[in-house]
Design an enzyme around this catalytic site. Structure first.
Site, PDB file in Angstrom:
ATOM      1  N   CYS A  58       0.845  -1.191   0.000  1.00 52.73           N
ATOM      2  CA  CYS A  58       0.000   0.000   0.000  1.00 52.73           C
ATOM      3  C   CYS A  58       0.883   1.244   0.000  1.00 52.73           C
ATOM      4  CB  CYS A  58      -0.900  -0.002   1.232  1.00 52.73           C
ATOM      5  SG  CYS A  58      -1.931   1.480   1.380  1.00 52.73           S
ATOM      6  N   CYS A  61       0.508   3.128   3.497  1.00 49.70           N
ATOM      7  CA  CYS A  61       1.006   2.652   4.792  1.00 49.70           C
ATOM      8  C   CYS A  61       2.069   1.561   4.702  1.00 49.70           C
ATOM      9  CB  CYS A  61      -0.162   2.154   5.644  1.00 49.70           C
ATOM     10  SG  CYS A  61      -0.924   0.639   5.023  1.00 49.70           S
ATOM     11  N   CYS A 110      -4.838   1.088   6.570  1.00 47.68           N
ATOM     12  CA  CYS A 110      -5.022   2.551   6.573  1.00 47.68           C
ATOM     13  C   CYS A 110      -6.345   3.010   5.970  1.00 47.68           C
ATOM     14  CB  CYS A 110      -3.864   3.236   5.853  1.00 47.68           C
ATOM     15  SG  CYS A 110      -3.826   2.993   4.058  1.00 47.68           S
ATOM     16  N   CYS A 130      -8.860  -5.272  -9.453  1.00 47.93           N
ATOM     17  CA  CYS A 130      -8.491  -4.229 -10.406  1.00 47.93           C
ATOM     18  C   CYS A 130      -8.010  -3.033  -9.578  1.00 47.93           C
ATOM     19  CB  CYS A 130      -9.735  -3.892 -11.230  1.00 47.93           C
ATOM     20  SG  CYS A 130      -9.474  -2.744 -12.551  1.00 47.93           S
TER      21      CYS A 130
END
Length: 144
Positions: A58, A61, A110, A130
């Site tokens: 991510c 985070c 997050c 996706c």
């Protein structure tokens, strides 16, 4: 990274608590996608085609989300994956924006918007996660 009692991954760094702190941490594009549920134009993402083995994390985070082993070319214009790296690392919720009914995918750590998941992917899951490239960072596997 460790896990909480609920099995949700934790990162070693503190997450921003305010909108202003998120704006300082993320680029304008990352903020628009992760915090405002935006999307990037089709076929424009940096991670649409990755030839190296590694992990997608991510961008908000650092939580581990997808492995290159699960990535496939869906032809839809965004990085696509058949499964997450570990159950509980993402959450899903109903998205009725833009007059559609879709399943939104968010980072469980997050809460950042990642993209959507559809039931038209290949086996073994039949899923197509996706995901916006701007919502991801990539860490290539180190060669021995």
């Amino acid at each position: 990274m460790s896990e909480t009692d609920e099995g949700v991954p934790e990162t070693d760094e503190e997450l921003p608590e305010t909108d202003e702190e998120w704006r300082e941490r993320l680029t304008e594009t990352e903020y628009r996608i992760l915090r405002e549920a935006g999307t990037e134009p089709k076929f424009s993402g940096e991670y649409l085609e990755v030839d190296e083995d590694g992990m997608f994390t991510c961008a908000g985070c650092g939580a581990a989300l997808f492995d290159t082993d699960e990535q496939f070319d869906s032809g839809h214009g965004w990085p696509s994956f058949v499964d997450v790296v570990e159950e509980g690392n993402v959450e899903t919720r109903l998205d009725t924006s833009h007059g559609m009914r879709r399943t939104e995918v968010v980072c469980a750590t997050c809460g950042g918007h990642l993209g959507h998941v559809f039931d038209d992917g290949p086996e073994p899951t039949g899923k197509r996660y996706c995901i916006n490239s701007a919502a991801l960072d990539f860490e290539g596997d180190e060669e021995d």
